[in-house]
Design an enzyme around this catalytic site. Structure first.
Site, PDB file in Angstrom:
ATOM      1  N   LYS A   1       9.241   7.767   7.758  1.00  0.00           N
ATOM      2  CA  LYS A   1       7.936   7.700   7.822  1.00  0.00           C
ATOM      3  C   LYS A   1       7.667   7.611   9.527  1.00  0.00           C
ATOM      4  CE  LYS A   1       6.751   5.810   3.508  1.00  0.00           C
ATOM      5  NZ  LYS A   1       6.715   4.656   2.600  1.00  0.00           N
TER       6      LYS A   1
ATOM      7  N   GLN B   1       6.331  -1.468   2.961  1.00  0.00           N
ATOM      8  CA  GLN B   1       7.232  -0.845   1.995  1.00  0.00           C
ATOM      9  C   GLN B   1       7.473  -1.759   0.788  1.00  0.00           C
ATOM     10  OE1 GLN B   1       8.072   2.340   2.822  1.00  0.00           O
ATOM     11  NE2 GLN B   1       9.386   2.487   0.604  1.00  0.00           N
TER      12      GLN B   1
ATOM     13  N   ASP C   1      -2.072   3.361   2.399  1.00  0.00           N
ATOM     14  CA  ASP C   1      -1.274   3.534   1.140  1.00  0.00           C
ATOM     15  C   ASP C   1      -2.279   3.558  -0.012  1.00  0.00           C
ATOM     16  OD1 ASP C   1       1.418   3.843   0.769  1.00  0.00           O
ATOM     17  OD2 ASP C   1       2.007   1.769   1.180  1.00  0.00           O
TER      18      ASP C   1
HETATM   19  N1  GUN Z   1       7.776   2.452  -2.392  1.00  0.00           N
HETATM   20  C1  GUN Z   1       7.927   3.464  -3.170  1.00  0.00           C
HETATM   21  N2  GUN Z   1       6.987   4.411  -2.691  1.00  0.00           N
HETATM   22  C2  GUN Z   1       6.134   3.704  -1.865  1.00  0.00           C
HETATM   23  C3  GUN Z   1       4.677   4.136  -1.364  1.00  0.00           C
HETATM   24  O1  GUN Z   1       4.209   5.075  -1.531  1.00  0.00           O
HETATM   25  N3  GUN Z   1       4.150   3.248  -0.572  1.00  0.00           N
HETATM   26  C4  GUN Z   1       4.938   1.840  -0.307  1.00  0.00           C
HETATM   27  N4  GUN Z   1       4.180   1.095   0.561  1.00  0.00           N
HETATM   28  N5  GUN Z   1       5.873   1.450  -0.852  1.00  0.00           N
HETATM   29  C5  GUN Z   1       6.612   2.486  -1.604  1.00  0.00           C
END
Ligand code: GUN
Length: 302
Positions: free
Chosen positions: A54, A98, A121
């Protein structure tokens, strides 16, 4: 018949170029770039690799980015204070915590503490509600469902009046994508069914799907005979089923398998996403788009 492959890796490059161009234009006109912070708690290897990618992608696009890593035993209060700090930080447009978080931390409390205007998100209840209303009300669609819809649109698949069957009812994929496909608008207007672990006849539902979206997390769950000939199959499953030697580096890397029996399904479907290289690359791409959107909302140029 062999299905057309819907390649997330190619669509990602198209969208990232569009974002990069827009970032340059906004920087020239307004002197601002999108700012993204990722907050990672602990050392889960999969989470580390997602967050690193990311940040790398944000960097490539010319974003301002911060990778804020916290120890696995960080106190919940300290994490809340950190979110408060980034909520107030003018240079930050997107905050991503995350998931999953360690057990001693209340995930709901953390996600609810993020300013909905920086919730790239799309997990905050305010943004979930906005998504449910649809249309102009939507600010941030969650990244994986947004990526799925974008792939369907760019692959030229007809969604209006289509029977869409979603396998899985998670808050991150199943429920939001079902909601998005039923709305009025481009890439939507579908008739949607959600099926899950308590559904009586999974196969019967899948068999009538013009668009089958599978996000169950069960490797090979969907059998080839469940697929309607000529349909569009979107496989969201990323299941680690072992290890293999990387052709590029020679190192051992996870062997990934989707929720659909790909080799057999591609002989029946009209179009299909591979695993890896299908939906996966789209999630980070949509996170970048949401972060850019957040800056644009702030500057009033949406
Ligand atoms: N963990 C797995 N997928 C995601 C996501 O799309 N966003 C976040 N913040 N954590 C994740």
């Amino acid at each position: 018949m062999t299905a057309k492959l819907i390649k997330g890796t190619e669509i990602r490059e198209e969208i990232l170029s569009e974002i990069e161009k827009e970032v340059k234009e906004i920087k020239e006109k307004h002197g601002k770039v999108p700012g993204l912070v990722t907050i990672l708690v602990g050392e889960n290897p999969a989470s580390i690799s997602y967050v690193t990618l990311k940040i790398k992608t944000a960097d490539r696009l010319g974003f301002h980015e911060i990778q804020d890593n916290q120890p696995a035993d960080v106190a919940e209060a300290d994490l809340l204070a950190l979110i408060d700090k980034y909520n107030k930080d003018e240079a930050i447009n997107g905050i991503l915590v995350q998931l999953p978080l360690p057990k001693h931390i209340d995930e709901k409390k953390i996600l609810n503490a993020i300013d909905p205007d920086k919730d790239v998100d799309g997990f905050h209840p305010v943004n979930v509600g906005r998504l449910m209303i649809g249309g102009d009300e939507v600010k941030f669609a969650p990244c994986t469902p947004a990526g799925i819809q974008e792939m369907i649109i760019r692959a030229g698949v007809e969604t209006s009046g289509a029977e869409v069957v979603v396998v899985g009812r998670s808050n991150i994929v199943g429920k939001p994508i079902a909601n998005m496909m039923v709305q009025k608008g481009p890439g939507a207007n579908s008739t949607v069914t959600i099926v899950h672990t308590r559904t009586k006849d999974l196969a019967a539902h899948c068999k009538r799907a013009d668009i089958l979206i599978v996000a169950a997390g069960v490797p090979g769950l969907v059998k080839p005979e469940w697929i309607k000939p000529g349909s569009c199959v979107i496989d969201v499953g990323v299941n680690r089923v072992g290890e293999k030697k990387s052709e590029k580096t020679g190192k051992m890397i996870p062997l990934l398998k989707g929720d659909v029996d790909f080799d057999a399904a591609k002989e029946i479907a009209g179009s299909i996403t591979p695993v890896p290289g299908g939906v996966g690359p789209m999630t980070i791409t949509m996170l970048m788009r949401n972060t850019l959107k957040s800056l644009k909302y702030k500057l009033g140029i949406q």
